[in-house]
Scaffold this motif. Structure first.
Motif, PDB file in Angstrom:
ATOM      1  N   ASP A   1     -27.817  18.373  42.163  1.00  0.00           N
ATOM      2  CA  ASP A   1     -27.182  17.950  43.258  1.00  0.00           C
ATOM      3  C   ASP A   1     -25.216  17.201  42.484  1.00  0.00           C
ATOM      4  OD1 ASP A   1     -25.312  19.086  45.307  1.00  0.00           O
ATOM      5  OD2 ASP A   1     -27.198  17.815  46.963  1.00  0.00           O
ATOM      6  N   LEU A   2     -25.880  16.084  41.874  1.00  0.00           N
ATOM      7  CA  LEU A   2     -24.339  15.749  41.201  1.00  0.00           C
ATOM      8  C   LEU A   2     -23.901  16.135  40.167  1.00  0.00           C
ATOM      9  CD1 LEU A   2     -22.734  12.934  40.845  1.00  0.00           C
ATOM     10  CD2 LEU A   2     -24.946  12.361  39.483  1.00  0.00           C
ATOM     11  N   LEU A   3     -24.751  17.006  39.282  1.00  0.00           N
ATOM     12  CA  LEU A   3     -23.972  17.366  38.560  1.00  0.00           C
ATOM     13  C   LEU A   3     -23.271  19.028  38.488  1.00  0.00           C
ATOM     14  CD1 LEU A   3     -27.061  17.980  36.306  1.00  0.00           C
ATOM     15  CD2 LEU A   3     -25.273  16.918  35.803  1.00  0.00           C
ATOM     16  N   VAL A   4     -24.097  20.094  39.638  1.00  0.00           N
ATOM     17  CA  VAL A   4     -23.415  20.799  40.213  1.00  0.00           C
ATOM     18  C   VAL A   4     -22.548  20.761  41.090  1.00  0.00           C
ATOM     19  CG1 VAL A   4     -24.748  20.795  42.201  1.00  0.00           C
ATOM     20  CG2 VAL A   4     -23.698  23.649  40.592  1.00  0.00           C
ATOM     21  N   THR A   5     -21.706  19.389  41.333  1.00  0.00           N
ATOM     22  CA  THR A   5     -20.687  19.000  42.074  1.00  0.00           C
ATOM     23  C   THR A   5     -19.827  18.237  41.196  1.00  0.00           C
ATOM     24  OG1 THR A   5     -22.677  18.767  44.400  1.00  0.00           O
ATOM     25  CG2 THR A   5     -19.942  17.847  44.490  1.00  0.00           C
ATOM     26  N   ALA A   6     -20.007  17.971  40.459  1.00  0.00           N
ATOM     27  CA  ALA A   6     -18.924  17.448  39.067  1.00  0.00           C
ATOM     28  C   ALA A   6     -18.942  18.561  38.296  1.00  0.00           C
ATOM     29  CB  ALA A   6     -20.178  15.973  38.736  1.00  0.00           C
ATOM     30  N   TYR A   7     -19.453  19.507  38.321  1.00  0.00           N
ATOM     31  CA  TYR A   7     -18.522  20.451  37.426  1.00  0.00           C
ATOM     32  C   TYR A   7     -18.815  21.595  37.659  1.00  0.00           C
ATOM     33  CZ  TYR A   7     -20.329  17.223  33.695  1.00  0.00           C
ATOM     34  OH  TYR A   7     -20.706  16.248  32.470  1.00  0.00           O
ATOM     35  N   SER A   8     -19.007  22.039  39.024  1.00  0.00           N
ATOM     36  CA  SER A   8     -18.106  23.659  39.176  1.00  0.00           C
ATOM     37  C   SER A   8     -17.278  23.794  40.020  1.00  0.00           C
ATOM     38  CB  SER A   8     -19.785  23.551  40.411  1.00  0.00           C
ATOM     39  OG  SER A   8     -19.233  25.158  41.576  1.00  0.00           O
ATOM     40  N   GLN A   9     -16.381  24.813  39.670  1.00  0.00           N
ATOM     41  CA  GLN A   9     -15.573  25.444  40.496  1.00  0.00           C
ATOM     42  C   GLN A   9     -15.468  25.259  41.637  1.00  0.00           C
ATOM     43  OE1 GLN A   9     -14.848  30.154  39.401  1.00  0.00           O
ATOM     44  NE2 GLN A   9     -17.040  30.304  39.239  1.00  0.00           N
ATOM     45  N   PHE A  10     -16.556  25.476  42.303  1.00  0.00           N
ATOM     46  CA  PHE A  10     -16.548  25.790  43.620  1.00  0.00           C
ATOM     47  C   PHE A  10     -16.278  24.473  44.485  1.00  0.00           C
ATOM     48  CE2 PHE A  10     -19.356  29.786  42.430  1.00  0.00           C
ATOM     49  CZ  PHE A  10     -18.386  30.605  42.437  1.00  0.00           C
ATOM     50  N   SER A  11     -16.230  23.451  44.020  1.00  0.00           N
ATOM     51  CA  SER A  11     -16.620  22.211  44.624  1.00  0.00           C
ATOM     52  C   SER A  11     -15.405  21.440  44.899  1.00  0.00           C
ATOM     53  CB  SER A  11     -17.797  21.606  43.654  1.00  0.00           C
ATOM     54  OG  SER A  11     -17.289  19.670  44.126  1.00  0.00           O
ATOM     55  N   ARG A  12     -15.686  21.501  46.088  1.00  0.00           N
ATOM     56  CA  ARG A  12     -14.098  21.184  46.734  1.00  0.00           C
ATOM     57  C   ARG A  12     -13.804  20.005  46.694  1.00  0.00           C
ATOM     58  NH1 ARG A  12     -16.630  22.384  52.403  1.00  0.00           N
ATOM     59  NH2 ARG A  12     -17.527  24.138  51.459  1.00  0.00           N
ATOM     60  N   ASN A  13     -15.170  18.815  46.940  1.00  0.00           N
ATOM     61  CA  ASN A  13     -14.674  17.375  46.551  1.00  0.00           C
ATOM     62  C   ASN A  13     -14.287  17.527  44.838  1.00  0.00           C
ATOM     63  OD1 ASN A  13     -15.365  15.513  48.578  1.00  0.00           O
ATOM     64  ND2 ASN A  13     -17.262  17.500  48.205  1.00  0.00           N
ATOM     65  N   ARG A  14     -14.428  18.306  43.894  1.00  0.00           N
ATOM     66  CA  ARG A  14     -13.645  18.232  43.059  1.00  0.00           C
ATOM     67  C   ARG A  14     -12.468  18.499  42.647  1.00  0.00           C
ATOM     68  NH1 ARG A  14     -15.375  18.176  36.704  1.00  0.00           N
ATOM     69  NH2 ARG A  14     -13.746  20.302  36.014  1.00  0.00           N
ATOM     70  N   MET A  15     -12.495  19.618  43.506  1.00  0.00           N
ATOM     71  CA  MET A  15     -10.873  20.438  43.101  1.00  0.00           C
ATOM     72  C   MET A  15      -9.986  19.206  43.808  1.00  0.00           C
ATOM     73  SD  MET A  15      -9.108  23.334  46.333  1.00  0.00           S
ATOM     74  CE  MET A  15     -11.701  23.879  45.641  1.00  0.00           C
ATOM     75  N   PHE A  16     -10.349  18.164  45.537  1.00  0.00           N
ATOM     76  CA  PHE A  16      -9.819  17.264  46.106  1.00  0.00           C
ATOM     77  C   PHE A  16      -9.463  16.056  45.418  1.00  0.00           C
ATOM     78  CE2 PHE A  16      -9.541  12.988  48.713  1.00  0.00           C
ATOM     79  CZ  PHE A  16      -9.207  12.947  49.167  1.00  0.00           C
ATOM     80  N   GLY A  17      -9.940  15.532  44.223  1.00  0.00           N
ATOM     81  CA  GLY A  17     -10.018  14.755  43.221  1.00  0.00           C
ATOM     82  C   GLY A  17      -9.104  14.879  41.979  1.00  0.00           C
ATOM     83  N   THR A  18      -9.117  16.461  41.989  1.00  0.00           N
ATOM     84  CA  THR A  18      -8.479  17.356  40.727  1.00  0.00           C
ATOM     85  C   THR A  18      -6.941  17.058  41.098  1.00  0.00           C
ATOM     86  OG1 THR A  18      -9.540  18.511  39.820  1.00  0.00           O
ATOM     87  CG2 THR A  18      -7.745  19.381  39.703  1.00  0.00           C
ATOM     88  N   MET A  19      -6.316  17.471  42.778  1.00  0.00           N
ATOM     89  CA  MET A  19      -5.343  17.257  43.374  1.00  0.00           C
ATOM     90  C   MET A  19      -5.075  15.469  42.889  1.00  0.00           C
ATOM     91  SD  MET A  19      -5.881  19.728  46.249  1.00  0.00           S
ATOM     92  CE  MET A  19      -6.187  21.785  46.396  1.00  0.00           C
ATOM     93  N   LEU A  20      -5.678  14.806  43.412  1.00  0.00           N
ATOM     94  CA  LEU A  20      -5.142  13.973  43.414  1.00  0.00           C
ATOM     95  C   LEU A  20      -4.851  12.696  41.691  1.00  0.00           C
ATOM     96  CD1 LEU A  20      -7.473  12.013  45.809  1.00  0.00           C
ATOM     97  CD2 LEU A  20      -5.594  11.890  46.117  1.00  0.00           C
TER      98      LEU A  20
END
Length: 331
Positions: A247-266
């Motif tokens: 679960d950690l891997l897919v959320t940290a790496y995936s294009q679908f991860s909204r949390n990763r997207m949020f962090g990228t914006m920051l």
């Protein structure tokens, strides 16, 4: 099994994907959707008007409700898939007696911020739902890939493994495999923390850090998660299992991860408020990091990644300086 009355609580992308899964092996489901106009759209066009619009439903198999109390009353198993920040408000009209004898599984992967509790603890402490009637649906599953029927895996956790097995059997299908666990605390806290880590990964990506560093970040993150869940609920668990590491891997790496997207914006210079307004979906990591930070005051676990995300989001620390400081703490 077909007579089991299952209620889907929520109407977002994950709720929609789960409803699709349940209807593979059950004849009907109940579905709580707050807005009448969304239900009207569903009935007219057979799709969710807001999320995963490519998924078509046989709406004659669905009993829609705008009243949560009525939906709960007519159901045996409740599956929660609404943002954690809205759960307390959504449940405000329910009483302890409304949830009596109901089996409730959370697919939320978040902490209820008004109470600083994971969903299972919230149900147990606020509504007196017995722990054996509470479960968690977790694992490396993005709703978008489930909708596309790409092979995915889930873990269904409950201390009452018989309840978990019932849901597991219903969810299993050609493109979804599920396993049963009794680790409700570890799986739920891990699901919360991976969102925080994904925010950190997104921040680093936005700042221009590459795949090499992200690999180091994630390998340190699974150790951070293990330290925390072992402190909160010390049992024998395999942190490398898909419910945790996967679960950690897919959320940290995936294009679908909204949390990763949020962090990228920051990382790219957006303010927290700007990033939230830009996104169409909730990033659970925003709420989770503050809650975990507060909970960890009790356990005092070494959590440098969580601390860095907290400092950036809630202490307005300089993003570049905070991540540069974090790089010195990882190995």
């Amino acid at each position: 099994m077909k007579s089991l009355r299952i209620a889907m609580i929520g109407s977002g992308s994950w709720a929609t994907a789960l409803a699709k899964l349940f209807l593979n092996n059950t004849s009907t489901i109940n579905w709580f959707i707050r807005k009448e106009e969304d239900i009207a759209y569903f009935n007219s066009y057979k799709t969710n008007p807001r999320y995963l619009s490519g998924v078509e439903f046989e709406t004659e198999k669905i009993s829609f409700y705008t009243s949560l109390r009525e939906c709960v009353k007519n159901s045996d198993y409740l599956v929660l898939a609404i943002p954690s920040a809205f759960l307390d408000d959504s449940f405000s009209l329910l009483t302890e007696s409304d949830l009596k004898d109901k089996v409730i599984f959370s697919a939320i992967k978040g902490i209820v911020p008004q109470h600083n509790l994971i969903v299972g603890e919230y149900l147990n402490k606020v509504y007196n739902v017995p722990l054996e009637n509470i479960g968690v649906i977790t694992g490396p599953c993005h709703a978008e890939e489930v909708a596309l029927e790409k092979l995915s895996y889930l873990t269904i956790a409950s201390i009452n493994t018989a309840n978990a097995q019932i849901l597991s059997d219903i969810l299993n299908c050609r493109y979804l495999k599920s396993t049963v666990s009794d680790d409700i605390y570890g799986t739920e806290f891990s699901a919360v923390l991976k969102n925080v880590i994904a925010v950190a990964g997104g921040i680093c990506h936005g700042l221009g850090y590459g795949d090499n560093f992200l690999a180091v970040l994630v390998s340190n993150a699974i150790q951070e998660i293990k330290r925390f869940v072992d402190a909160v609920h010390p049992i024998d668990r395999d942190i490398k299992a898909s419910a945790y590491l996967g679960d950690l891997l897919v959320t940290a790496y995936s294009q679908f991860s909204r949390n990763r997207m949020f962090g990228t914006m920051l990382g790219k210079g957006y303010s927290v408020k700007q990033a939230q307004l830009e996104m169409n979906m909730i990033a659970e990591g925003y709420y989770a990091v503050k809650c975990v930070y507060e909970i960890n005051k009790k356990y005092k676990v070494h959590m440098p990644i969580t601390d860095a995300v907290y400092n950036i989001i809630y202490q307005s620390k300089d993003v570049r300086k905070e991540i540069a400081q974090l790089t010195l703490l990882l190995s």
